[in-house]
Design a protein around this motif. Structure first.
Motif, short mmCIF file in Angstrom:
data_model
loop_
_atom_site.label_atom_id
_atom_site.label_comp_id
_atom_site.label_asym_id
_atom_site.label_seq_id
_atom_site.Cartn_x
_atom_site.Cartn_y
_atom_site.Cartn_z
N ALA A 129 3.37 20.02 -8.43
CA ALA A 129 2.41 19.64 -9.47
C ALA A 129 1.94 18.21 -9.28
CB ALA A 129 3.04 19.82 -10.85
N TRP A 130 2.88 17.28 -9.09
CA TRP A 130 2.49 15.88 -8.99
C TRP A 130 1.83 15.56 -7.67
CZ3 TRP A 130 1.73 14.51 -13.43
CH2 TRP A 130 2.59 14.87 -14.48
N ALA A 131 2.08 16.38 -6.65
CA ALA A 131 1.41 16.17 -5.36
C ALA A 131 -0.09 16.36 -5.49
CB ALA A 131 1.98 17.12 -4.32
N VAL A 132 -0.52 17.24 -6.39
CA VAL A 132 -1.97 17.45 -6.58
C VAL A 132 -2.61 16.19 -7.12
CG1 VAL A 132 -3.74 18.82 -7.72
CG2 VAL A 132 -1.62 19.92 -6.97
N LEU A 133 -2.00 15.61 -8.15
CA LEU A 133 -2.55 14.38 -8.73
C LEU A 133 -2.52 13.24 -7.71
CD1 LEU A 133 -3.72 12.83 -11.08
CD2 LEU A 133 -1.41 12.51 -11.97
N GLU A 134 -1.45 13.16 -6.94
CA GLU A 134 -1.37 12.09 -5.94
C GLU A 134 -2.41 12.28 -4.84
OE1 GLU A 134 2.00 10.05 -3.08
OE2 GLU A 134 2.56 10.82 -5.05
N LYS A 135 -2.66 13.53 -4.46
CA LYS A 135 -3.69 13.79 -3.45
C LYS A 135 -5.06 13.40 -3.99
CE LYS A 135 -5.88 17.38 -0.66
NZ LYS A 135 -6.23 16.38 0.36
N ALA A 136 -5.33 13.74 -5.26
CA ALA A 136 -6.60 13.37 -5.86
C ALA A 136 -6.77 11.86 -5.88
CB ALA A 136 -6.70 13.94 -7.27
N ALA A 137 -5.70 11.14 -6.18
CA ALA A 137 -5.74 9.68 -6.19
C ALA A 137 -5.94 9.13 -4.77
CB ALA A 137 -4.44 9.12 -6.79
N ALA A 138 -5.27 9.73 -3.80
CA ALA A 138 -5.41 9.28 -2.42
C ALA A 138 -6.82 9.50 -1.92
CB ALA A 138 -4.41 10.02 -1.53
N ASP A 139 -7.39 10.65 -2.25
CA ASP A 139 -8.77 10.94 -1.84
C ASP A 139 -9.73 9.90 -2.42
OD1 ASP A 139 -7.86 13.20 -0.56
OD2 ASP A 139 -8.56 14.59 -2.11
N LEU A 140 -9.56 9.61 -3.70
CA LEU A 140 -10.48 8.69 -4.36
C LEU A 140 -10.28 7.26 -3.87
CD1 LEU A 140 -12.73 8.47 -6.43
CD2 LEU A 140 -10.99 8.27 -8.22
N SER A 141 -9.04 6.89 -3.59
CA SER A 141 -8.77 5.51 -3.18
C SER A 141 -9.30 5.19 -1.79
CB SER A 141 -7.27 5.21 -3.26
OG SER A 141 -6.54 5.97 -2.31
N ARG A 142 -9.67 6.22 -1.03
CA ARG A 142 -10.27 5.96 0.28
C ARG A 142 -11.59 5.21 0.15
NH1 ARG A 142 -10.25 11.85 2.94
NH2 ARG A 142 -11.46 12.14 1.02
N HIS A 143 -12.18 5.25 -1.06
CA HIS A 143 -13.45 4.56 -1.29
C HIS A 143 -13.24 3.09 -1.63
CE1 HIS A 143 -15.64 8.43 -1.33
NE2 HIS A 143 -14.55 8.89 -1.92
N ILE A 144 -12.00 2.64 -1.65
CA ILE A 144 -11.66 1.23 -1.92
C ILE A 144 -11.33 0.55 -0.59
CG2 ILE A 144 -10.11 -0.32 -3.18
CD1 ILE A 144 -9.53 1.98 -5.10
N PRO A 145 -11.79 -0.66 -0.36
CA PRO A 145 -11.39 -1.36 0.88
C PRO A 145 -9.87 -1.40 1.02
CG PRO A 145 -13.12 -2.58 -0.25
CD PRO A 145 -12.71 -1.48 -1.17
N PRO A 146 -9.37 -1.22 2.23
CA PRO A 146 -7.91 -1.14 2.43
C PRO A 146 -7.12 -2.28 1.82
CG PRO A 146 -9.06 -0.51 4.43
CD PRO A 146 -10.11 -1.00 3.49
N GLU A 147 -7.67 -3.49 1.89
CA GLU A 147 -6.93 -4.64 1.38
C GLU A 147 -6.86 -4.67 -0.15
OE1 GLU A 147 -11.23 -5.93 1.91
OE2 GLU A 147 -9.75 -4.71 2.99
N LYS A 148 -7.69 -3.86 -0.81
CA LYS A 148 -7.68 -3.81 -2.28
C LYS A 148 -7.16 -2.47 -2.80
CE LYS A 148 -11.65 -6.91 -2.78
NZ LYS A 148 -13.02 -7.06 -3.34
N ARG A 149 -6.73 -1.63 -1.91
CA ARG A 149 -6.37 -0.24 -2.27
C ARG A 149 -4.93 -0.16 -2.77
NH1 ARG A 149 -7.20 3.40 2.72
NH2 ARG A 149 -9.33 2.60 2.38
N PRO A 150 -4.72 0.32 -4.00
CA PRO A 150 -3.33 0.49 -4.47
C PRO A 150 -2.70 1.70 -3.80
CG PRO A 150 -4.86 1.37 -6.08
CD PRO A 150 -5.71 0.74 -5.00
N PRO A 151 -1.38 1.74 -3.70
CA PRO A 151 -0.73 2.95 -3.17
C PRO A 151 -1.11 4.16 -4.02
CG PRO A 151 0.82 1.13 -3.38
CD PRO A 151 -0.42 0.69 -4.07
#
Length: 205
Positions: A129-151
C-alpha cells in the motif's frame, strides 16, 4: 439468534465482519471475543478454532483492510496517469475516501495498536500500500532539481501525515473538532501548499 457453533459456513469471515461492526461502534478495545461470537451467531468456543484472541481477530481485520487500501491506492495512481501530479493528488484523496468508506478497517489498521509487523502477511500488504504512495511521490519529485529534491520516502510520509491528520481531526467527526471546511478541501489545499513549497505547482497569482 441461532447458534451454529462449529458448523458455521464461513465462521472466520463472519467473525471478522462482526469485529468490524463492533470496532466502529465501540472501538478496538471496547468489545470482547464473546461479543463478536454472539454477533456472528456462534458459540464463544467456536472463535478459538480460528483466532487466538481479540488481537488476532483485529489483526485479520487490519490485513483485509490493507488489501482493500492497497488496491484502492493503486487504482487511484493508475487513474491519475499519465500525469505525475494528478496521480500523486489522487493517492491523497484515496486515503480520505478509504477512511470514509471503511471506518472499521481504518481503525483496525491505524488505531488499534496492532503492529504491521505482527505477521509477515500483514507487513507485506502494508508495504504494498505505502509503496504506491512512495512511487507517486518519486515520480513527481523527478520534476524537482536533484539538489532540491527531498527523498521520496520523506515526501510521501509528509502527505501521509497530512492525510491522516485530516481524517483523524475532521473526516470522522471527532468531538469538538468540527471544521468549517470540508475535509476534502482541507486536504486539497494542504497538499497544494506543500507542492507550491517544492515548486511543483505555480504560486497563486
Amino acid at each position: 439468534m441461532v447458534k451454529r457453533g462449529y458448523h458455521h459456513g464461513n465462521l472466520r469471515q463472519a467473525l471478522v465482519d462482526a469485529a468490524l461492526d463492533l470496532i466502529r461502534e465501540k472501538g478496538p478495545t471496547g468489545f470482547t471475543l464473546s461479543e463478536a461470537a454472539k454477533q456472528a451467531g456462534v458459540t464463544p468456543a467456536a472463535v478459538y478454532r480460528h483466532f487466538e484472541g481479540r488481537e488476532d481477530l483485529i489483526a485479520e481485520a487490519a490485513l483485509q483492510g490493507y488489501e482493500i487500501f492497497a488496491d484502492l491506492m493503486q487504482y487511484a495512481y493508475d487513474k491519475g496517469q499519465p500525469s505525475d501530479l494528478a496521480a500523486f493528488e489522487a493517492t491523497g484523496r484515496a486515503y480520505l475516501a478509504f477512511a470514509r468508506k471503511h471506518p472499521g478497517h481504518y481503525i483496525a489498521m491505524f488505531e488499534s495498536g496492532i503492529s504491521v509487523n505482527r505477521t509477515p502477511e500483514l507487513a507485506a500488504v502494508a508495504r504494498r500500500a505505502w509503496a504506491v504512495l512512495e512511487k507517486a511521490a518519486a515520480d513527481l519529485s523527478r520534476h524537482i532539481p536533484p539538489e532540491k529534491r527531498p527523498p521520496a520516502a520523506m515526501f510521501s510520509a509528509h502527505i501521509w501525515a497530512l492525510s491522516h491528520g485530516v481524517v483523524e481531526l475532521f473526516a470522522r467527526n471527532s468531538p469538538g473538532t468540527q471544521s468549517p471546511f470540508p475535509p476534502e478541501d482541507l486536504l486539497e489545499t494542504g497538499i497544494g501548499v506543500y507542492l507550491r513549497g517544492l515548486g511543483l505547482i505555480a504560486p497563486d497569482s
